[in-house]
Design an enzyme around this catalytic site. Sequence first.
Site, PDB file in Angstrom:
ATOM      1  N   HIS A 140      -9.534  60.322 136.577  1.00 37.80           N
ATOM      2  CA  HIS A 140      -9.323  61.776 136.603  1.00 37.80           C
ATOM      3  C   HIS A 140      -9.703  62.455 137.925  1.00 37.80           C
ATOM      4  O   HIS A 140     -10.341  63.503 137.929  1.00 37.80           O
ATOM      5  CB  HIS A 140     -10.078  62.430 135.446  1.00 37.80           C
ATOM      6  CG  HIS A 140      -9.543  62.085 134.084  1.00 37.80           C
ATOM      7  ND1 HIS A 140      -8.212  61.826 133.848  1.00 37.80           N
ATOM      8  CD2 HIS A 140     -10.169  61.958 132.873  1.00 37.80           C
ATOM      9  CE1 HIS A 140      -8.030  61.562 132.558  1.00 37.80           C
ATOM     10  NE2 HIS A 140      -9.200  61.623 131.952  1.00 37.80           N
ATOM     11  N   HIS A 214      -6.543  68.415 130.000  1.00 35.03           N
ATOM     12  CA  HIS A 214      -7.352  67.559 129.137  1.00 35.03           C
ATOM     13  C   HIS A 214      -7.953  68.349 127.966  1.00 35.03           C
ATOM     14  O   HIS A 214      -9.117  68.160 127.612  1.00 35.03           O
ATOM     15  CB  HIS A 214      -8.447  66.902 129.980  1.00 35.03           C
ATOM     16  CG  HIS A 214      -8.903  65.576 129.486  1.00 35.03           C
ATOM     17  ND1 HIS A 214      -9.491  65.394 128.241  1.00 35.03           N
ATOM     18  CD2 HIS A 214      -8.860  64.345 130.053  1.00 35.03           C
ATOM     19  CE1 HIS A 214      -9.798  64.117 128.087  1.00 35.03           C
ATOM     20  NE2 HIS A 214      -9.422  63.454 129.160  1.00 35.03           N
ATOM     21  N   GLU A 348      -2.596  64.130 126.648  1.00 38.96           N
ATOM     22  CA  GLU A 348      -2.525  64.332 128.099  1.00 38.96           C
ATOM     23  C   GLU A 348      -1.159  63.883 128.585  1.00 38.96           C
ATOM     24  O   GLU A 348      -0.903  62.692 128.744  1.00 38.96           O
ATOM     25  CB  GLU A 348      -3.635  63.531 128.773  1.00 38.96           C
ATOM     26  CG  GLU A 348      -5.021  63.908 128.300  1.00 38.96           C
ATOM     27  CD  GLU A 348      -6.018  62.758 128.437  1.00 38.96           C
ATOM     28  OE1 GLU A 348      -6.236  62.286 129.560  1.00 38.96           O
ATOM     29  OE2 GLU A 348      -6.559  62.306 127.411  1.00 38.96           O
TER      30      GLU A 348
END
Length: 383
Positions: A140, A214, A348
């Site tokens: 991420h 997210h 996601e």
Amino acid sequence: MSRFTDLRGRASVFAVGLLLSTAVVGLTGAMNAEAGTLSKVAFGKTPDGKTVDLYVLQNGRITVKISTYGAIITSIEVPDRDGKLDDVVLGFDDLTGYLGKHPYFGATVGRVANRVAKGKFTLNGHEYTLATNNGPNALHGGLKGFDKVVWKAEELESGDGPSVRLSYTSPDGEEGYPGNLSVSILFTVTADDKLKIEYAAETDKATPVNLSNHSYFNLGGKNSDTIRDHEITLNADRYTPVDDTLIPTGEIAPVADTPYDLRKPTVIGARIDRLQNEPRGFDHNFVLNNPDGKLTLAAHVYDPKSGRVLEVSTTEPGVQFYTGNFLDGTDKGKGGVAYKQHQAICLETQHFPDSINHPSFPNTVLEPGKKFSQTTVYTFSTR
Ligand code: GLA
């Protein structure tokens, strides 16, 4: 070449049916719509003194709050089947919560969402090294990803409803990635109960880009401590199997005859019980039946108790379906509630994990002079 290369698949009857139902829900919503409003409230300051604001987007029924810190969706209030409003995303009551360590509640994730194996990739003959912040892998966007920077905001009244555009320029070399990357994200709450997120980016050097949100959804609202009773349908005939560090093996496998077959409405808890992984639950990238990169239904989620329905449509080729397997009570969120395993789901929408190291996956490299775009739409309704 298109960012959505060579993954051919046929949209199923399921997708067409659900797309029709999205359109019907949309029309009903539009007829009842009241005028949308946009307001801004102070959310606090970062430790280095930067001001953080919270933008509140409303359409008379649903209210979405977005923080300029991390481009984080902090709250989504939607009615249940009796019209009772509740917040359907996990997070914190104040900025301090978001400034601390947490598993990306509501955050914008980038420059590269999901994992890059061993934090390494080679592009145009140059090997790049990223911080490894998830076992042996990069996750991420790194140690200070897009979820931990303050974004510039611009208020807009688009034809669709109240909007806020958040922008951030990630400098060349930030978190190990090449090129100055300018990113903007347009968040809109439409009259027909959609939260639309439109991402755009440009670079001055070739770089991988994969942007996602997210949010952790629990359609039962703040007092609902599990999503085991929610029903999910994913418009995906295939998925990308992973190794034990959650890096794709490279295989694109059919979901048919596996527990990953979620093409018909499936009670999440019962299906989790058929999995063998630890910590138990879904944390997999599904290959959407979306060969042309057009806005297409990816997921349909229904909570039988509240009657709330969430539909997610996207232009992206994949969706990471994550059932909050790593939540273990250590994160104390809104109202001091300790978030437990399987208390929420994430959907996601993204390119596949570790795409930069898998030339057979749809391309994530953005070249100078080209424009990155991705659109994801969350539609809320009840039944
Ligand atoms: C993603 C990953 C999960 C987990 C969460 C954050 O969804 O796929 O494995 O790392 O982020 O906790």
